[in-house]
Write a protein that holds these residues in place. Sequence first.
Motif, mmCIF file in Angstrom:
data_model
loop_
_atom_site.group_PDB
_atom_site.id
_atom_site.type_symbol
_atom_site.label_atom_id
_atom_site.label_comp_id
_atom_site.label_asym_id
_atom_site.label_seq_id
_atom_site.Cartn_x
_atom_site.Cartn_y
_atom_site.Cartn_z
ATOM 1 N N UNK A 80 0.771 -1.211 0.208
ATOM 2 C CA UNK A 80 -0.003 0.019 0.083
ATOM 3 C C UNK A 80 0.855 1.186 -0.097
ATOM 4 N N UNK A 81 0.314 2.400 -0.207
ATOM 5 C CA UNK A 81 1.027 3.711 -0.275
ATOM 6 C C UNK A 81 0.916 4.217 1.247
ATOM 7 N N UNK A 82 2.102 4.622 1.767
ATOM 8 C CA UNK A 82 2.280 5.281 2.810
ATOM 9 C C UNK A 82 2.869 6.482 2.758
ATOM 10 N N UNK A 116 5.609 3.075 -1.284
ATOM 11 C CA UNK A 116 5.081 1.847 -1.558
ATOM 12 C C UNK A 116 5.791 0.909 -0.461
ATOM 13 N N UNK A 117 4.882 0.217 0.447
ATOM 14 C CA UNK A 117 5.402 -0.667 1.344
ATOM 15 C C UNK A 117 4.469 -1.754 1.785
ATOM 16 N N UNK A 133 -0.564 0.057 -4.885
ATOM 17 C CA UNK A 133 0.650 0.860 -5.607
ATOM 18 C C UNK A 133 0.402 1.510 -6.833
ATOM 19 N N UNK A 134 -0.705 1.001 -7.623
ATOM 20 C CA UNK A 134 -1.312 1.385 -8.866
ATOM 21 C C UNK A 134 -1.902 2.772 -8.769
ATOM 22 N N UNK A 135 -2.450 3.137 -7.591
ATOM 23 C CA UNK A 135 -3.028 4.493 -7.223
ATOM 24 C C UNK A 135 -1.781 5.655 -7.066
ATOM 25 N N UNK A 136 -0.673 5.237 -6.928
ATOM 26 C CA UNK A 136 0.508 5.899 -6.384
ATOM 27 C C UNK A 136 0.335 7.501 -7.380
ATOM 28 N N UNK A 137 0.250 7.464 -8.297
ATOM 29 C CA UNK A 137 0.381 8.536 -9.303
ATOM 30 C C UNK A 137 -1.053 9.375 -9.259
ATOM 31 N N UNK A 138 -2.056 8.774 -9.038
ATOM 32 C CA UNK A 138 -3.347 9.267 -8.902
ATOM 33 C C UNK A 138 -3.228 10.064 -7.668
ATOM 34 N N UNK A 139 -2.561 9.770 -6.448
ATOM 35 C CA UNK A 139 -2.579 10.670 -5.283
ATOM 36 C C UNK A 139 -1.724 11.704 -5.610
#
Length: 632
Positions: free
Chosen positions: A300-302, A320-321, A330-336
């Motif tokens: 998940x993104x932290x 991502x950890x 993780x695939x939402x990282x850039x969306x955040x």
Amino acid sequence: MALNPRDVEFEISPGRKVGDRHPCFIIAEIGQNHQGDVDIAKQMIRVAKEAGADCVKFQKSTVLERFNKKCLARPYDVPQSWGKTYGEHKLFLEFSEEQYVELKKYAEEQVGVIFSASGFDYRAIEFLNKISIPFFKVPSPDVGNLDFIEFMAKKHVPMVISSGMQDMDTMRRVYHTVKRYHNKFALLQCTSAYPVTPESVNLAVIQAYKENFPDIVVGYSGHETGTTISLGAVALGAKVLERHVTLDKTWKGSDHSASLDMNELANLVKQIRILEASIGTPEKFLLPAERFVKRKLGKSVVVLGDMKKGEILNEDNMAVKNAEPCGYPPHDFHRLIGGVLKRDLEDDETILEGDVDLKQTEKGEKKVAALILARKGSKGVPGKNIKMLNGLPLIAWTILACERAACFNEIWVSTDCDKIGNISEQFGAKYHCRDPLTAQDKSTSKEGFLEFIHHHPDIWAVCSLQCTYPTQNPTLISRAVKMIKEGERDCVFAAVNSHKFRWARVKEDRGGCTRPLNFDPYNRPRRQDWSGDVAESGAFYFFTVDQLKTTGSFQSGRVAYVLDSEDQGDHVDIDTQEDFVRAELMIKKHSAKFELNQLVPKSANIPMSGDFRSAINGFVDHGISGVANGSS
């Protein structure tokens, strides 16, 4: 292919369908392994049912009609013989019509299993039809007898057709013969050897049957020892499976050694049902069985460092950890990125749903760019991208269509030619100097996309428009942009209706036969009643940058199309000089419809004099001739 179910099925017996979306139909072939004894036959019926078989099958012959006199009189002094002559042997094993009626009644009413039989001659078929056999089994030796096949097909009774000792041409003739009357039949791959060795089984024919006969059920009739090969057949898509069975492999008779005993049959049925359950669906999604493991191992993104409410997320303050609890994947990282925190988070804390105001991200500009790839040359027409068409350079018409669509933040022309770039700028486009390595004759459009995106990282989505398709529809372009921006789709392309009946290409030097790809020749629709196929028009391809980068394809993920309702005769993809002549008439109508001429910048100074036309045509004739171009 076995993992991609087709809508192919038929009712093989009242209440029981066979097909790619149904369990494998398992036939226990008793044949003549009953030793000529009705009581043994009944015992085999009962035990086969207990083992899990869907159907028990026998063999019916009118012995004096099936064999000629010399064949019947031939001495048959072998260990497997039940008589001095071959005729005596066959007559000993043949049940009477009364005994068949008795066995059928026993199977259906007392045991509860489907009863069927192979008919080896015309009189046998008439008898089996009279007693309402649910399906005819066509034995391998009779498959090449098309008159006999047609005789059965005319009765409109379902058929299961083995194919031992045959070739593909024969099976095509069988297929077409039966199809004239119905499509309630299955073709079974079979090798007529007892027992057959693994190297002679040729399970790959199952796939060949599915490809050559895509509208019928495919199966397997096995004569091997053991169960491994039959399991392989089911995994490859066999939906009807026939195996010989016996109560004792040491009994007299040539089929016993290639048969399964009842314990093997029970194990085979059990393994088939496990295998079918494991095949599942071609759709890939998170399964219930994986949810616990995902909570344990999924990432998940932290946040990195303590963060306060109102701070903005970026690439440097997130990671991502493996996290507890699970949050954004993780695939939402850039969306955040760009999202605003709605609460305080401690260092290393998971970002959960509801922690981020993503509306802030949505309010930020999602830059959408039109991209026109245009190389120097052309195999058919040198310099065609700026050759004059109805008073304007060809590329101008695509630029003006983008302007009329009024849905792009920027319109770009990516080219390795300064003159093409300069002319494009006169019509309002921006000029990207394309890397010559991505503008070679062997270069692909995707290479051009990636090179452009690398230099313009602020662009969120790209609409690639074909310069040589001058009648671009601004309404369709705008609709595609809306589908992408509203998050409904990852990729959208322009499409047209195609009313062409398509056939598979074959290698002519091999003399192969073709097959229909998008229609049934036996139920050929009238063109005016057929909705047709959807085909790419080639006008434009729209995709998000993230989709291209993460998948390597500009047509992946949630793909959709926008359909141009205009007649295909109103469009042309220019590749030859003759295409320009056709396009000249089309573009006048198209320009008037969308009022494109009103968008021509006054600074372009066209066509006030012939100077601009002369300059372009001179450039076409001399400046870039001889440069090959296989694509945009």
